[in-house]
Scaffold this active site. Structure first.
Site, PDB file in Angstrom:
ATOM      1  N   THR A   3      -4.167   7.808  -5.666  1.00  0.00           N
ATOM      2  CA  THR A   3      -3.936   8.283  -4.290  1.00  0.00           C
ATOM      3  C   THR A   3      -2.631   9.064  -4.209  1.00  0.00           C
ATOM      4  O   THR A   3      -2.545  10.096  -3.538  1.00  0.00           O
ATOM      5  CB  THR A   3      -3.909   7.085  -3.313  1.00  0.00           C
ATOM      6  OG1 THR A   3      -5.167   6.426  -3.401  1.00  0.00           O
ATOM      7  CG2 THR A   3      -3.675   7.527  -1.886  1.00  0.00           C
TER       8      THR A   3
ATOM      9  N   GLU B 175       0.837  -1.211   0.000  1.00  0.00           N
ATOM     10  CA  GLU B 175       0.000   0.000   0.000  1.00  0.00           C
ATOM     11  C   GLU B 175       0.870   1.259   0.000  1.00  0.00           C
ATOM     12  O   GLU B 175       0.619   2.212  -0.738  1.00  0.00           O
ATOM     13  CB  GLU B 175      -0.924  -0.040   1.229  1.00  0.00           C
ATOM     14  CG  GLU B 175      -1.859   1.139   1.387  1.00  0.00           C
ATOM     15  CD  GLU B 175      -3.049   1.149   0.445  1.00  0.00           C
ATOM     16  OE1 GLU B 175      -2.867   0.789  -0.721  1.00  0.00           O
ATOM     17  OE2 GLU B 175      -4.136   1.548   0.868  1.00  0.00           O
TER      18      GLU B 175
HETATM   19  N1  HSE Z   1      -6.317   7.994   3.917  1.00  0.00           N
HETATM   20  C1  HSE Z   1      -5.893   7.790   2.565  1.00  0.00           C
HETATM   21  C2  HSE Z   1      -5.903   9.116   1.840  1.00  0.00           C
HETATM   22  C3  HSE Z   1      -6.836   6.825   1.908  1.00  0.00           C
HETATM   23  O1  HSE Z   1      -6.890   9.826   1.967  1.00  0.00           O
HETATM   24  O2  HSE Z   1      -4.945   9.436   1.151  1.00  0.00           O
HETATM   25  C4  HSE Z   1      -6.522   6.499   0.488  1.00  0.00           C
HETATM   26  O3  HSE Z   1      -7.546   5.661  -0.003  1.00  0.00           O
END
Ligand code: HSE
Length: 310
Positions: free
Chosen positions: A183, A130
């Site tokens: 992301t 991840e």
């Molecule tokens: N907490 C992470 C973000 C989740 O907002 O970047 C990514 O799915």
């Protein structure tokens, strides 16, 4: 020891508005189905990718196979693994696609090795993947993907996580536009500093939201509408976001915000029919500008990743 396993790995909604990088929940309305077969030839091989979405075929870059490679290296595994993937979770969609793959990979290799890893270790291996693909160390997708339900991530180094109860009949709709937002990119727009007054507000809303889950008080779940960390900047990356949120709340949603790092948007509502109605109204905003999307309606799921065949 198993020679073959097939797992279902659910989508997840991270952040949940006011819980940036801390809270996430499992959303089994959509999930990936991935099988792992032990083979004699050493190495990790992606044999097939089916489903609606494409993912890297290079095992070094695919979140399913990255944890497998790492476990194999750490444990001196002498067999190989062949992987088949049915990719149903939108890639770069804000529904925890990379986390679903990472968790499935860590769980899959663990089964083939005869369950030698404890839960924390599985999460650590999933987090390796991840972190590599998302450009940040956050576990608010992988933890609920693994455990199911709502999960609070207290610390991403010790991987201390807390599972919390939630109302049994909590419905959610997630609307996913056919645009992708990685992301890695949506983390680059985040502010480096937050004003003290905003921190106080965020803590207040997050506390109310968690209390609402624990007490079964759905009125408190409207706290998810607030976020001063990601929503102000990321909302600009999502077509008509403000309008979608307004329409969702007008249509009766309890709360609405960006799903994970976007571009999907989630809303909580009462009962299945009402939730479908909220989703339809949200979709009508994108209909008007000709943007295609998928709608997923379901309950927040008690279940995380699970074995479906062996
Ligand atoms: N907490 C992470 C973000 C989740 O907002 O970047 C990514 O799915």
């Amino acid at each position: 020891m198993r020679e073959f396993v097939k797992v279902f790995s659910p989508a997840t909604v991270a952040n949940v508005g006011c819980g940036f990088d801390v809270v996430g929940f499992s959303f089994s309305a959509v999930g990936d189905i991935i099988s792992f077969r032990k083979i004699d030839e050493p190495g990790v091989f992606i044999k097939a990718v089916r489903g609606k979405y494409e993912i890297p075929g290079d095992p070094e870059r695919n979140t399913i196979t990255i944890p497998i490679l790492k476990v194999m290296e750490d444990k001196n595994v002498d067999f190989g693994v062949e992987v088949e993937i049915e990719k149903n979770i939108p890639v770069a969609g804000g529904l925890g696609s990379s986390a679903a793959g990472a968790v499935a990979g860590a769980v899959g290799i663990n089964y083939l090795l005869g369950n030698i890893l404890d839960d924390n270790k599985i999460l650590e291996y999933a987090l390796v993947a991840e972190e590599k693909v998302s450009g940040g160390r956050h576990a608010d997708n992988i933890a609920p993907c693994f455990y199911g339900g709502f999960v609070i991530v207290r610390d991403v180094f010790s991987m201390e996580v807390v599972r919390i109860p939630f109302p049994e009949d909590l419905f959610c709709v997630v609307i996913h536009p056919h645009v992708s937002l990685r992301t890695e990119d949506s983390r680059k727009v985040l502010p480096e500093k937050i004003f003290l007054g905003d921190v106080v507000k965020q803590m207040a809303h997050l506390s109310c939201f968690i209390s609402g889950l624990l007490l079964g008080r759905k009125d408190l779940l409207s706290a998810v509408n607030f976020d001063c960390v990601a929503e102000p900047v990321r909302s600009r990356l999502i077509p008509e976001y403000r309008m979608i949120k307004e329409v969702a709340l007008e249509a009766g949603a309890i709360g609405c915000n960006i799903s994970g790092s976007g571009p999907s948007v989630f809303a909580f509502a009462e009962g299945e029919r009402e939730t479908e109605h909220v989703g339809k109204e949200m979709g009508s905003v994108w209909d008007r500008i000709g943007l295609e999307y998928d709608l997923y309606v379901g309950k927040v799921s008690e279940q995380g990743v699970r074995l479906i065949e062996e």
